[in-house]
Design a protein around this motif. Structure first.
Motif, mmCIF file in Angstrom:
data_model
loop_
_atom_site.group_PDB
_atom_site.id
_atom_site.type_symbol
_atom_site.label_atom_id
_atom_site.label_comp_id
_atom_site.label_asym_id
_atom_site.label_seq_id
_atom_site.Cartn_x
_atom_site.Cartn_y
_atom_site.Cartn_z
ATOM 1 N N LEU A 170 0.791 -1.309 0.113
ATOM 2 C CA LEU A 170 0.093 0.113 0.036
ATOM 3 C C LEU A 170 0.979 1.270 0.055
ATOM 4 O O LEU A 170 0.620 2.158 -0.725
ATOM 5 C CB LEU A 170 -0.950 0.065 1.210
ATOM 6 N N VAL A 171 1.891 1.391 0.832
ATOM 7 C CA VAL A 171 2.660 2.478 0.863
ATOM 8 C C VAL A 171 3.449 2.624 -0.521
ATOM 9 O O VAL A 171 3.723 3.811 -0.874
ATOM 10 C CB VAL A 171 3.625 2.328 2.200
ATOM 11 N N ARG A 172 4.150 1.700 -0.949
ATOM 12 C CA ARG A 172 4.657 1.705 -1.991
ATOM 13 C C ARG A 172 4.064 2.264 -3.418
ATOM 14 O O ARG A 172 4.178 3.004 -4.062
ATOM 15 C CB ARG A 172 5.561 0.434 -2.541
ATOM 16 N N GLN A 173 2.936 1.877 -3.417
ATOM 17 C CA GLN A 173 1.788 2.198 -4.327
ATOM 18 C C GLN A 173 1.539 3.752 -4.357
ATOM 19 O O GLN A 173 1.546 4.330 -5.225
ATOM 20 C CB GLN A 173 0.533 1.236 -4.214
ATOM 21 N N ARG A 174 1.412 4.121 -2.959
ATOM 22 C CA ARG A 174 0.889 5.574 -2.687
ATOM 23 C C ARG A 174 1.859 6.552 -3.122
ATOM 24 O O ARG A 174 1.948 7.337 -3.919
ATOM 25 C CB ARG A 174 0.468 5.998 -1.296
ATOM 26 N N LEU A 175 3.384 5.913 -2.943
ATOM 27 C CA LEU A 175 4.626 6.780 -3.136
ATOM 28 C C LEU A 175 4.743 6.627 -4.837
ATOM 29 O O LEU A 175 4.811 7.710 -5.355
ATOM 30 C CB LEU A 175 5.784 5.962 -2.709
ATOM 31 N N ALA A 176 4.201 5.737 -5.454
ATOM 32 C CA ALA A 176 4.591 5.653 -6.980
ATOM 33 C C ALA A 176 3.464 6.339 -7.736
ATOM 34 O O ALA A 176 3.776 7.030 -8.485
ATOM 35 C CB ALA A 176 4.340 4.008 -7.357
ATOM 36 N N ASP A 177 2.206 6.368 -7.042
ATOM 37 C CA ASP A 177 1.223 7.175 -7.702
ATOM 38 C C ASP A 177 1.596 8.623 -7.626
ATOM 39 O O ASP A 177 1.193 9.506 -8.532
ATOM 40 C CB ASP A 177 -0.136 6.975 -6.802
ATOM 41 N N ALA A 178 2.317 9.077 -6.662
ATOM 42 C CA ALA A 178 2.732 10.517 -6.315
ATOM 43 C C ALA A 178 3.985 10.934 -7.365
ATOM 44 O O ALA A 178 4.461 11.940 -7.213
ATOM 45 C CB ALA A 178 3.123 10.710 -4.987
ATOM 46 N N GLY A 179 4.640 9.762 -7.836
ATOM 47 C CA GLY A 179 5.873 9.954 -8.592
ATOM 48 C C GLY A 179 7.133 10.037 -7.660
ATOM 49 O O GLY A 179 8.245 10.668 -8.293
ATOM 50 N N ASN A 217 16.404 12.807 -0.108
ATOM 51 C CA ASN A 217 15.329 12.114 0.820
ATOM 52 C C ASN A 217 14.912 12.397 2.148
ATOM 53 O O ASN A 217 15.822 13.211 2.946
ATOM 54 C CB ASN A 217 16.330 10.495 1.123
ATOM 55 N N ARG A 218 13.523 12.646 2.122
ATOM 56 C CA ARG A 218 13.089 13.307 3.328
ATOM 57 C C ARG A 218 11.707 12.381 3.636
ATOM 58 O O ARG A 218 11.417 11.581 3.093
ATOM 59 C CB ARG A 218 12.370 14.753 2.936
ATOM 60 N N PRO A 219 11.411 12.632 5.084
ATOM 61 C CA PRO A 219 10.313 11.998 5.509
ATOM 62 C C PRO A 219 8.978 12.239 4.795
ATOM 63 O O PRO A 219 8.908 13.496 4.481
ATOM 64 C CB PRO A 219 10.221 12.515 7.121
ATOM 65 N N VAL A 220 7.983 11.420 4.492
ATOM 66 C CA VAL A 220 6.778 11.596 3.799
ATOM 67 C C VAL A 220 5.673 11.158 4.695
ATOM 68 O O VAL A 220 5.715 9.977 5.034
ATOM 69 C CB VAL A 220 6.864 10.780 2.584
ATOM 70 N N SER A 221 4.616 12.061 5.010
ATOM 71 C CA SER A 221 3.495 11.878 5.466
ATOM 72 C C SER A 221 2.446 12.008 4.573
ATOM 73 O O SER A 221 1.486 10.967 4.707
ATOM 74 C CB SER A 221 3.365 12.813 6.652
ATOM 75 N N ASP A 222 2.406 12.925 3.374
ATOM 76 C CA ASP A 222 1.542 13.024 2.427
ATOM 77 C C ASP A 222 2.157 12.819 1.054
ATOM 78 O O ASP A 222 2.609 13.943 0.530
ATOM 79 C CB ASP A 222 0.711 14.340 2.695
ATOM 80 N N PRO A 223 2.477 11.810 0.554
ATOM 81 C CA PRO A 223 2.816 11.696 -1.003
ATOM 82 C C PRO A 223 2.456 12.886 -2.006
ATOM 83 O O PRO A 223 3.147 13.393 -2.854
ATOM 84 C CB PRO A 223 2.806 10.347 -1.494
ATOM 85 N N ALA A 224 0.919 12.860 -2.025
ATOM 86 C CA ALA A 224 0.547 13.756 -2.962
ATOM 87 C C ALA A 224 0.788 15.223 -2.984
ATOM 88 O O ALA A 224 0.659 16.108 -3.865
ATOM 89 C CB ALA A 224 -1.221 13.482 -2.956
ATOM 90 N N ASP A 225 1.471 15.525 -1.755
ATOM 91 C CA ASP A 225 1.795 16.860 -1.325
ATOM 92 C C ASP A 225 3.142 17.406 -1.992
ATOM 93 O O ASP A 225 3.624 18.392 -1.939
ATOM 94 C CB ASP A 225 1.637 17.498 -0.063
ATOM 95 N N LEU A 226 3.816 16.268 -2.395
ATOM 96 C CA LEU A 226 5.194 16.359 -2.990
ATOM 97 C C LEU A 226 5.596 16.295 -4.378
ATOM 98 O O LEU A 226 4.774 15.690 -5.017
ATOM 99 C CB LEU A 226 6.302 15.402 -2.153
ATOM 100 N N PHE A 227 6.779 16.589 -4.835
ATOM 101 C CA PHE A 227 7.317 16.438 -6.218
ATOM 102 C C PHE A 227 7.966 15.258 -6.313
ATOM 103 O O PHE A 227 9.062 15.208 -5.598
ATOM 104 C CB PHE A 227 7.732 17.845 -6.804
ATOM 105 N N GLY A 228 7.919 14.510 -7.386
ATOM 106 C CA GLY A 228 8.852 13.398 -7.676
ATOM 107 C C GLY A 228 9.840 14.034 -8.758
ATOM 108 O O GLY A 228 9.316 15.078 -9.438
ATOM 109 N N ALA A 229 10.657 13.236 -9.003
ATOM 110 C CA ALA A 229 11.751 13.653 -10.273
ATOM 111 C C ALA A 229 11.156 13.453 -11.555
ATOM 112 O O ALA A 229 11.423 14.184 -12.546
ATOM 113 C CB ALA A 229 13.085 12.537 -10.196
ATOM 114 N N ALA A 230 9.955 12.748 -11.720
ATOM 115 C CA ALA A 230 9.492 12.556 -12.958
ATOM 116 C C ALA A 230 8.593 13.930 -13.333
ATOM 117 O O ALA A 230 8.356 14.166 -14.621
ATOM 118 C CB ALA A 230 8.399 11.498 -13.013
#
Length: 232
Positions: A39-48, A132-145
């Motif tokens: 579940l956690v990995r999927q939410r991180l992947a969805d947010a890029g 690398n930073r702590p993540v509580s809300d993946p959708a609020d952050l930006f990934g490299a993509a």
């Protein structure tokens, strides 16, 4: 020297105890961990977000059976906060059901400010770094993509601070009281007119603008170059 040896012995015992605890996870807890990781990995992947670092702590019910004659089943019941997720655990063989609390400490590679940024300053490639930073809300952050290029901060951002979606917005392209270009397009024909912006406007926003030739006030959408596309 003896005190140092005792300290090393105590530390070794602690690490051994932690290792034994990890190895002693029951099949039921292993299934919960598997589902929580997924579940956690999927939410991180969805947010890029990539380079995940996930550490889990399980709080299992006291009456958790030692074994189940059928494969354990675990489903997320509440996963809104990584710091406290609840999974429904059940044994289909005997009908046992219970709840397992999972506390997840999650990290990932995210976009951070490469330097101190002023409010309203559009982000350029050199303004963005990755850490690398702590993540509580993946959708609020930006990934490299999908880096937040071109967006501007609502307030000053310190060097190294994560760039969050709620802190950024499209840059202000039209200022209230300033001259604005009204551009109407239809069937390949483009008509331009001078106007005066009656509101501030970011890209995609609808604002009021006065046509300086006719004096008429219309509503228009702010384009990427600051032009106003009439909606009325």
């Amino acid at each position: 020297m003896e005190k140092f040896a005792k300290t090393r012995y105590s530390l070794g015992c602690l690490l051994l105890a932690l290792a034994q605890t990890a190895l002693a996870a029951s099949p039921a807890e292993q299934e919960v961990e598997r589902q929580a990781q997924k579940l956690v990995r999927q939410r991180l992947a969805d947010a890029g977000l990539d380079q995940p670092d996930i550490r889990l702590q399980l709080l299992s019910p006291r009456d958790l059976p030692a074994a189940c004659a059928a494969p354990w089943q675990a489903d997320a019941a509440d996963s809104r906060a990584f710091s406290r997720m609840r999974f429904d655990l059940r044994c289909p063989a005997n009908g046992w059901r219970g709840a397992v609390i999972v506390r997840a400490a999650v990290g990932a590679r995210v976009a951070v400010a490469a330097r101190g940024l002023r409010a309203g300053e559009p982000l350029r490639e050199e303004d963005i770094a990755w850490a690398n930073r702590p993540v509580s809300d993946p959708a609020d952050l930006f990934g490299a993509a999908a880096p937040p290029l071109g967006l501007a901060s609502r307030a000053a951002i310190a060097d190294g601070q994560p760039l969050r979606r709620r802190q950024l917005q499209a840059p202000l392209l039209v200022k209230r009281g300033a001259e604005a270009r009204i551009v109407a397009r239809q069937d390949g024909v483009e008509v331009n007119a001078a106007g005066e912006a009656l509101d501030n406007g970011h890209q995609g926003e609808t604002i009021r603008v006065r046509n300086l030739s006719s004096g008429k006030v219309i509503r228009g959408r702010v384009g990427p170059g600051g032009e106003i596309e009439p909606l009325d």
